[in-house]
Design a protein around this motif. Structure first.
Motif, PDB file in Angstrom:
ATOM      1  N   LEU A 176      21.961  26.735  92.064  1.00 32.64           N
ATOM      2  CA  LEU A 176      23.203  26.145  91.569  1.00 32.64           C
ATOM      3  C   LEU A 176      24.167  27.214  91.086  1.00 32.64           C
ATOM      4  CD1 LEU A 176      21.759  23.075  89.675  1.00 32.64           C
ATOM      5  CD2 LEU A 176      23.313  22.997  91.633  1.00 32.64           C
ATOM      6  N   ALA A 189      25.699  29.030  94.038  1.00 34.73           N
ATOM      7  CA  ALA A 189      26.627  28.181  94.790  1.00 34.73           C
ATOM      8  C   ALA A 189      27.843  27.794  93.964  1.00 34.73           C
ATOM      9  CB  ALA A 189      25.906  26.923  95.276  1.00 34.73           C
ATOM     10  N   LYS A 190      27.607  27.256  92.784  1.00 34.27           N
ATOM     11  CA  LYS A 190      28.689  26.646  92.003  1.00 34.27           C
ATOM     12  C   LYS A 190      29.527  27.642  91.206  1.00 34.27           C
ATOM     13  CE  LYS A 190      27.837  22.246  92.845  1.00 34.27           C
ATOM     14  NZ  LYS A 190      28.861  21.265  93.160  1.00 34.27           N
ATOM     15  N   ARG A 191      28.939  28.720  90.753  1.00 35.46           N
ATOM     16  CA  ARG A 191      29.674  29.656  89.897  1.00 35.46           C
ATOM     17  C   ARG A 191      30.047  30.947  90.620  1.00 35.46           C
ATOM     18  NH1 ARG A 191      29.455  27.603  84.488  1.00 35.46           N
ATOM     19  NH2 ARG A 191      29.280  25.375  84.862  1.00 35.46           N
ATOM     20  N   HIS A 217      29.715  31.399  94.083  1.00 38.88           N
ATOM     21  CA  HIS A 217      30.145  31.073  95.456  1.00 38.88           C
ATOM     22  C   HIS A 217      29.595  32.082  96.470  1.00 38.88           C
ATOM     23  CE1 HIS A 217      32.677  28.077  93.609  1.00 38.88           C
ATOM     24  NE2 HIS A 217      33.135  29.012  92.804  1.00 38.88           N
ATOM     25  N   ASP A 220      28.782  25.964  98.775  1.00 34.34           N
ATOM     26  CA  ASP A 220      28.847  25.114  97.582  1.00 34.34           C
ATOM     27  C   ASP A 220      29.285  23.686  97.897  1.00 34.34           C
ATOM     28  OD1 ASP A 220      31.515  25.507  98.115  1.00 34.34           O
ATOM     29  OD2 ASP A 220      32.039  26.183  96.107  1.00 34.34           O
ATOM     30  N   ASP A 221      29.268  23.319  99.182  1.00 39.88           N
ATOM     31  CA  ASP A 221      29.723  21.974  99.561  1.00 39.88           C
ATOM     32  C   ASP A 221      28.625  20.920  99.456  1.00 39.88           C
ATOM     33  OD1 ASP A 221      28.534  23.357 101.732  1.00 39.88           O
ATOM     34  OD2 ASP A 221      29.408  21.942 103.155  1.00 39.88           O
ATOM     35  N   ALA A 225      23.499  24.613 100.775  1.00 40.87           N
ATOM     36  CA  ALA A 225      23.181  25.733  99.883  1.00 40.87           C
ATOM     37  C   ALA A 225      21.708  26.115  99.997  1.00 40.87           C
ATOM     38  CB  ALA A 225      23.510  25.362  98.437  1.00 40.87           C
ATOM     39  N   TRP A 272      25.263  16.447  93.229  1.00 38.81           N
ATOM     40  CA  TRP A 272      25.847  17.746  93.556  1.00 38.81           C
ATOM     41  C   TRP A 272      27.298  17.877  93.069  1.00 38.81           C
ATOM     42  CZ3 TRP A 272      23.824  22.219  95.001  1.00 38.81           C
ATOM     43  CH2 TRP A 272      24.681  23.209  95.477  1.00 38.81           C
TER      44      TRP A 272
END
Length: 80
Positions: free
Chosen positions: A36, A39-41, A43, A47-48, A53, A77
């Motif tokens: 996470l 992906a989320k922070r 990138h 991150d879709d 991911a 997600w």
């Protein structure tokens, strides 16, 4: 909400310290938090969606074997 708090905590220390994300076996919970974050922070991986991911993360961390957490993260997600 717990995942967002975990990612916020990592954000707080990421620039100043090495961050260790740990759980009992290191195959499901802690790697999911790492996935996470990447992906989320950061990138650094897609991150879709969790499914997109997971593929490159599994290459980085071959022992990744999420159980029920995978379904939860996939379903939530966009909220994380």
């Amino acid at each position: 909400k717990a995942f967002v708090r975990a990612l916020d905590f990592i954000d707080k220390w990421y620039d100043n310290k090495n961050v260790l994300i740990n759980c009992d076996l290191g195959r499901s919970r802690s790697p999911t938090v790492a996935l996470l974050y990447l992906a989320k922070r950061l990138h650094l991986i897609p991150d879709d969606s969790f499914a997109n991911a997971r593929v490159p993360f599994q290459i980085l961390y071959p022992s990744y074997a999420p159980s029920g957490i995978a379904q939860f993260v996939s379903a939530h997600w966009n909220e994380i």
